[in-house]
Design a protein around this motif. Structure first.
Motif, PDB file in Angstrom:
ATOM      1  N   GLN A 252       0.839  -0.977   0.227  1.00  0.00           N
ATOM      2  CA  GLN A 252       0.082   0.342   0.047  1.00  0.00           C
ATOM      3  C   GLN A 252       1.226   1.360   0.248  1.00  0.00           C
ATOM      4  O   GLN A 252       2.109   1.740   0.379  1.00  0.00           O
ATOM      5  CB  GLN A 252      -1.009  -0.361   0.745  1.00  0.00           C
ATOM      6  N   SER A 253       0.390   2.433  -0.718  1.00  0.00           N
ATOM      7  CA  SER A 253       1.471   3.103  -1.105  1.00  0.00           C
ATOM      8  C   SER A 253       0.864   4.206   0.311  1.00  0.00           C
ATOM      9  O   SER A 253       0.317   4.696   0.545  1.00  0.00           O
ATOM     10  CB  SER A 253       0.161   4.052  -2.217  1.00  0.00           C
ATOM     11  N   LEU A 254       2.431   4.429   1.392  1.00  0.00           N
ATOM     12  CA  LEU A 254       1.758   5.588   1.862  1.00  0.00           C
ATOM     13  C   LEU A 254       2.340   7.267   2.451  1.00  0.00           C
ATOM     14  O   LEU A 254       1.360   7.938   2.674  1.00  0.00           O
ATOM     15  CB  LEU A 254       3.145   5.590   2.974  1.00  0.00           C
ATOM     16  N   PHE A 255       3.171   7.439   0.921  1.00  0.00           N
ATOM     17  CA  PHE A 255       3.409   8.503   0.982  1.00  0.00           C
ATOM     18  C   PHE A 255       3.663   8.202  -1.301  1.00  0.00           C
ATOM     19  O   PHE A 255       3.965   7.554  -1.673  1.00  0.00           O
ATOM     20  CB  PHE A 255       4.636   8.942   1.003  1.00  0.00           C
ATOM     21  N   SER A 256       3.242   9.582  -2.065  1.00  0.00           N
ATOM     22  CA  SER A 256       3.703   9.246  -3.225  1.00  0.00           C
ATOM     23  C   SER A 256       3.928  10.851  -3.670  1.00  0.00           C
ATOM     24  O   SER A 256       2.950  12.093  -3.226  1.00  0.00           O
ATOM     25  CB  SER A 256       2.055   9.197  -4.349  1.00  0.00           C
ATOM     26  N   ILE A 257       4.846  10.794  -4.267  1.00  0.00           N
ATOM     27  CA  ILE A 257       5.207  12.118  -4.693  1.00  0.00           C
ATOM     28  C   ILE A 257       5.680  12.512  -5.539  1.00  0.00           C
ATOM     29  O   ILE A 257       6.579  11.119  -6.509  1.00  0.00           O
ATOM     30  CB  ILE A 257       6.908  12.642  -4.263  1.00  0.00           C
ATOM     31  N   THR A 258       4.970  13.441  -6.347  1.00  0.00           N
ATOM     32  CA  THR A 258       4.957  13.807  -8.001  1.00  0.00           C
ATOM     33  C   THR A 258       6.240  15.654  -8.325  1.00  0.00           C
ATOM     34  O   THR A 258       5.597  16.177  -6.711  1.00  0.00           O
ATOM     35  CB  THR A 258       4.167  13.632  -8.806  1.00  0.00           C
ATOM     36  N   ARG A 259       6.876  16.078  -9.236  1.00  0.00           N
ATOM     37  CA  ARG A 259       6.770  17.266  -8.465  1.00  0.00           C
ATOM     38  C   ARG A 259       6.878  17.744  -9.995  1.00  0.00           C
ATOM     39  O   ARG A 259       6.401  17.143 -11.250  1.00  0.00           O
ATOM     40  CB  ARG A 259       9.027  16.664  -9.098  1.00  0.00           C
ATOM     41  N   GLU A 260       7.543  19.289 -10.275  1.00  0.00           N
ATOM     42  CA  GLU A 260       7.051  19.437 -11.106  1.00  0.00           C
ATOM     43  C   GLU A 260       8.672  20.239 -11.507  1.00  0.00           C
ATOM     44  O   GLU A 260       9.310  21.418 -10.666  1.00  0.00           O
ATOM     45  CB  GLU A 260       6.159  20.811 -11.494  1.00  0.00           C
ATOM     46  N   GLY A 261       9.726  20.317 -12.322  1.00  0.00           N
ATOM     47  CA  GLY A 261      10.282  21.345 -12.820  1.00  0.00           C
ATOM     48  C   GLY A 261      11.703  20.712 -11.667  1.00  0.00           C
ATOM     49  O   GLY A 261      12.944  21.235 -11.778  1.00  0.00           O
ATOM     50  N   LEU A 262      11.578  19.503 -11.416  1.00  0.00           N
ATOM     51  CA  LEU A 262      12.487  18.952 -10.250  1.00  0.00           C
ATOM     52  C   LEU A 262      13.027  17.799 -10.479  1.00  0.00           C
ATOM     53  O   LEU A 262      11.600  16.479 -10.174  1.00  0.00           O
ATOM     54  CB  LEU A 262      12.141  18.822  -8.740  1.00  0.00           C
ATOM     55  N   THR A 263      13.912  17.142 -10.837  1.00  0.00           N
ATOM     56  CA  THR A 263      14.203  15.554 -12.251  1.00  0.00           C
ATOM     57  C   THR A 263      15.373  15.144 -11.320  1.00  0.00           C
ATOM     58  O   THR A 263      14.916  13.859 -11.769  1.00  0.00           O
ATOM     59  CB  THR A 263      14.874  16.067 -13.277  1.00  0.00           C
ATOM     60  N   ASP A 264      15.858  15.697  -9.921  1.00  0.00           N
ATOM     61  CA  ASP A 264      16.422  14.800  -9.213  1.00  0.00           C
ATOM     62  C   ASP A 264      15.664  14.514  -7.822  1.00  0.00           C
ATOM     63  O   ASP A 264      14.961  14.723  -7.323  1.00  0.00           O
ATOM     64  CB  ASP A 264      17.645  15.529  -8.680  1.00  0.00           C
ATOM     65  N   VAL A 265      15.930  13.392  -7.136  1.00  0.00           N
ATOM     66  CA  VAL A 265      15.548  12.806  -6.119  1.00  0.00           C
ATOM     67  C   VAL A 265      16.522  11.910  -5.345  1.00  0.00           C
ATOM     68  O   VAL A 265      16.937  11.195  -5.527  1.00  0.00           O
ATOM     69  CB  VAL A 265      14.243  12.116  -6.385  1.00  0.00           C
ATOM     70  N   VAL A 266      16.806  13.003  -4.171  1.00  0.00           N
ATOM     71  CA  VAL A 266      17.987  11.960  -2.745  1.00  0.00           C
ATOM     72  C   VAL A 266      17.130  11.233  -2.460  1.00  0.00           C
ATOM     73  O   VAL A 266      16.169  11.534  -1.604  1.00  0.00           O
ATOM     74  CB  VAL A 266      18.299  13.118  -2.282  1.00  0.00           C
ATOM     75  N   VAL A 267      17.870   9.531  -2.235  1.00  0.00           N
ATOM     76  CA  VAL A 267      16.868   9.183  -0.813  1.00  0.00           C
ATOM     77  C   VAL A 267      17.900   9.011   0.333  1.00  0.00           C
ATOM     78  O   VAL A 267      19.194   8.558  -0.132  1.00  0.00           O
ATOM     79  CB  VAL A 267      16.958   8.569  -1.597  1.00  0.00           C
ATOM     80  N   TRP A 268      18.038   9.497   1.092  1.00  0.00           N
ATOM     81  CA  TRP A 268      18.417   9.546   2.612  1.00  0.00           C
ATOM     82  C   TRP A 268      18.268   8.266   3.401  1.00  0.00           C
ATOM     83  O   TRP A 268      16.920   8.904   4.793  1.00  0.00           O
ATOM     84  CB  TRP A 268      19.222  11.097   2.758  1.00  0.00           C
ATOM     85  N   ASN A 269      19.304   7.420   4.549  1.00  0.00           N
ATOM     86  CA  ASN A 269      18.294   7.544   5.925  1.00  0.00           C
ATOM     87  C   ASN A 269      20.152   7.493   6.409  1.00  0.00           C
ATOM     88  O   ASN A 269      21.116   6.683   5.788  1.00  0.00           O
ATOM     89  CB  ASN A 269      17.906   6.099   5.811  1.00  0.00           C
ATOM     90  N   PRO A 270      20.225   7.862   7.171  1.00  0.00           N
ATOM     91  CA  PRO A 270      21.743   7.844   8.184  1.00  0.00           C
ATOM     92  C   PRO A 270      21.986   6.820   8.810  1.00  0.00           C
ATOM     93  O   PRO A 270      23.308   6.577   8.882  1.00  0.00           O
ATOM     94  CB  PRO A 270      21.259   9.051   9.518  1.00  0.00           C
TER      95      PRO A 270
END
Ligand SMILES: O=P(O)(O)OC[C@H]1O[C@H](O)[C@H](O)[C@@H](O)[C@@H]1O
Length: 373
Positions: free
Chosen positions: A305-323
């Motif tokens: 099940q989707s918890l969050f769904s993120i669309t963008r405009e003009g932003l073509t990079d996505v950083v995935v970070w967990n320390p």
């Protein structure tokens, strides 16, 4: 539509009005903007015109306006913290320090992670929520116009001004209902920076950051304007800390076959092979050339099940970070130590290379996060 002007438009807006309308939008934002998603306040002649004062609801005859009897969004401003709530219960909180969104509640639940040890007194960027990264992502490169700025630039550690709120009534999901939305606008310009930041990045710029709350989404959009005579380069990132129950129970989808730079492996380039990325160790990746309209989904590993769904405009990079464990322990403002299990950063941005703005040009980009609740 209803508009409330909360303060007199500042220099930032006055300068924008001088050049307003005629600016060309550069490459990265050559996308059609959906008015409901990313209409920025500076393009709104009502919000920033002197006539906006006559539109304040308190002065409005009660007989006028179809929506006059509907419950309206509420707004509170206290100690440089702005909180807006919809009559349907959703709320958003923004600290003027960094224009950092520090809370987004839907269905009575917090959707953003904020560290228990986060500094909320303006002494350090806020560890959690949505800090805004501008004009440089990460440690600034040497021999570059940003090289003497701190990591992630100055937007997240500057005091922004609140430009006002606007709200609108849109058709709801049920045909007989109306959904309200509320949009909060924040501004930052060169003259508002500290002496230190002004010296380190001496460009005349204007930022307008819009935070829009709807019944099921949180939208953040940034407009950058070059208000001086010199070109400048910038990067931008919406460093969103999503709150999750357990890192082992989520998967990040929408990244398969995409190229990424792995910052944990000497910034080497790789191709994502997984259709549903599990986070099992320190993760710090910059995914590149993603189609903005294709959502990045944080899904439950148990039932997909989707918890969050993120669309963008003009932003073509996505950083995935967990320390992960060790890095989390090493960050003085991260806590408790185990809280790395309760967060995943999915950060929409434009950070591979630079956006260049010529004199008078404007750029805009944004994200829309849809929550399951
Ligand atoms: O500690 P900060 O300056 O807030 O940065 C936190 C993190 O931000 C981004 O996600 C970067 O990709 C990471 O390399 C960095 O560690």
């Amino acid at each position: 539509m209803s508009y409330t002007q909360c303060r007199s438009p500042g220099a930032l807006v006055a300068r924008q009005n001088k050049t307003g309308g005629a600016d060309k939008i550069p490459r990265a934002s050559n996308v059609k903007h959906q008015a409901s998603l990313f209409s920025l306040s500076t393009f709104n002649p009502i919000l920033f015109s002197p006539f906006s004062y006559t539109m304040d609801r308190s002065n409005k005859p009660s007989a006028i306006g179809v929506g006059a009897s509907l419950p309206q969004p509420t707004l509170s401003i206290k100690d440089n913290i702005i909180e807006a709530s919809l009559p349907t219960g959703q709320s958003v909180t923004v600290h003027l320090y960094g224009a950092t969104v520090t809370s987004w509640k839907t269905g009575g639940q917090e959707q953003l992670f904020v560290s228990e040890k986060a500094h909320l007194d303006g002494s350090k960027p806020i560890r959690g929520g949505i800090p805004l990264v501008f004009p440089v992502f990460g440690p600034p490169p040497q021999n570059h116009a940003t090289s003497t700025l701190p990591q992630h630039g100055f937007a997240r550690n500057s005091n922004w001004e609140f430009l006002g709120k606007s709200s609108s009534e849109a058709p709801g999901r049920d045909s007989d209902q109306t959904d309200l939305t509320v949009k909060l606008d924040f501004g930052l310009s060169h003259s508002m920076l500290t002496d230190e930041f002004r010296a380190a990045w001496p460009y005349e710029f204007g930022l307008v950051y819009s935070v829009t709350l709807t019944t099921d989404t949180l939208e953040t959009a940034l407009q950058v304007r070059n208000e001086g005579q010199q070109n400048f380069d910038f990067q931008v990132l919406m460093h969103t800390y999503l709150s999750i129950a357990d890192i082992s129970d989520i998967r990040v989808k929408g990244l398969e076959s995409k190229t990424y730079i792995d910052k944990t492996l000497q910034a080497t380039s790789h191709t994502e092979s997984s259709p549903a990325l599990a986070i099992t160790q320190e993760t710090d990746r910059v995914y590149q050339q993603l189609a903005p309209a294709v959502p990045i989904v944080v899904a439950s590993a148990k039932d997909d099940q989707s918890l969050f769904s993120i669309t963008r405009e003009g932003l073509t990079d996505v950083v995935v970070w967990n320390p992960w464990i060790e890095k989390a322990k090493g960050m003085a403002d991260f806590g408790p130590d185990e809280a790395y299990k309760n967060m995943i950063c999915v950060e929409a941005g434009s950070v591979s290379g630079w956006q260049t703005l010529e004199a008078g040009e404007a750029w805009e980009g944004g994200q829309s996060i849809k929550s399951r609740l």
